[in-house]
Design a protein around this motif. Structure first.
Motif, PDB file in Angstrom:
ATOM      1  N   THR A   1       1.025  -1.125  -0.003  1.00 35.13           N
ATOM      2  CA  THR A   1      -0.155   0.134  -0.013  1.00 35.13           C
ATOM      3  C   THR A   1       0.995   1.296  -0.098  1.00 35.13           C
ATOM      4  OG1 THR A   1      -0.073   0.116   2.368  1.00 35.13           O
ATOM      5  CG2 THR A   1      -1.750  -1.281   1.435  1.00 35.13           C
ATOM      6  N   ARG A   2       0.340   2.575  -0.072  1.00 33.35           N
ATOM      7  CA  ARG A   2       1.021   3.659  -0.330  1.00 33.35           C
ATOM      8  C   ARG A   2       1.658   3.738   1.097  1.00 33.35           C
ATOM      9  NH1 ARG A   2      -0.768   8.857  -3.406  1.00 33.35           N
ATOM     10  NH2 ARG A   2      -1.157   7.276  -4.630  1.00 33.35           N
ATOM     11  N   ASP A   3       1.092   3.697   2.250  1.00 30.24           N
ATOM     12  CA  ASP A   3       1.651   3.816   3.529  1.00 30.24           C
ATOM     13  C   ASP A   3       2.860   2.837   3.866  1.00 30.24           C
ATOM     14  OD1 ASP A   3      -0.060   5.818   4.134  1.00 30.24           O
ATOM     15  OD2 ASP A   3      -1.467   4.334   5.319  1.00 30.24           O
ATOM     16  N   GLU A   4       2.643   1.547   3.287  1.00 28.79           N
ATOM     17  CA  GLU A   4       3.841   0.498   3.447  1.00 28.79           C
ATOM     18  C   GLU A   4       4.774   0.874   2.633  1.00 28.79           C
ATOM     19  OE1 GLU A   4       1.303  -3.646   4.471  1.00 28.79           O
ATOM     20  OE2 GLU A   4       1.644  -2.928   2.260  1.00 28.79           O
TER      21      GLU A   4
END
Length: 162
Positions: free
Chosen positions: A135-138
């Motif tokens: 994901t974008r956060d990861e």
């Protein structure tokens, strides 16, 4: 005394480099050398009997020379040597059942290697497609860890970067 022996022996040692011609017929010698380049040295295995200095290669060249001088054809000489030493004496062995792997082995290895490489590349592409996506956060957290900062903070100019 040593210098006297050296003075007598030195001219003979330097004269030993020149060899007398083996035959007086240059056409026969040319035929011998042509045929000798087609026959493998059984001792060296990576040289023809024309190139080898092994005693067996010298004997084989002499046999070839004697048989050609006796009027035998090149085919008869080759047949004699094959009967005595087997197909291994030939640089270009005949295509038959016992030499089938020798002739087809490299092609089989090439096809098998190409097949394995194709299978491996297809399997790797499937592994990449089936891998979980971040994901974008990861991704941001991974980037921060690679940059040497804690997640959520920006890298300072005082911290060393690798």
């Amino acid at each position: 005394m040593f210098t006297l022996i050296l003075a007598v022996a030195a001219p003979q040692a330097f004269a030993a480099d020149e060899a007398a011609p083996l035959v007086t017929d240059p056409q026969l010698e040319e035929r011998v050398m042509d045929l000798s380049h087609k026959l493998r040295c059984l001792v060296c295995q990576n040289q023809s009997i024309a190139e080898s200095n092994a005693p067996l290669a010298l004997d084989l060249r002499n046999q070839v020379r004697e048989q050609l001088a006796a009027g035998k054809s090149e085919e008869a000489v080759v047949d004699y040597l094959v009967a005595r030493y087997g197909d291994f004496v030939l640089y270009l062995p005949p295509f038959k059942g016992t030499t089938l792997l020798l002739w087809l082995g490299p092609a089989l290895l090439l096809v098998a290697g190409a097949g394995w490489l194709g299978w491996r590349l297809r399997r790797r592409a499937e592994e990449v497609r089936s891998a979980p996506h971040l994901t974008r956060d990861e991704r941001a957290r991974a980037r921060a860890l690679l940059d040497g900062t804690s997640p959520g903070t920006s890298p300072s100019s005082e911290e060393p970067r690798s």
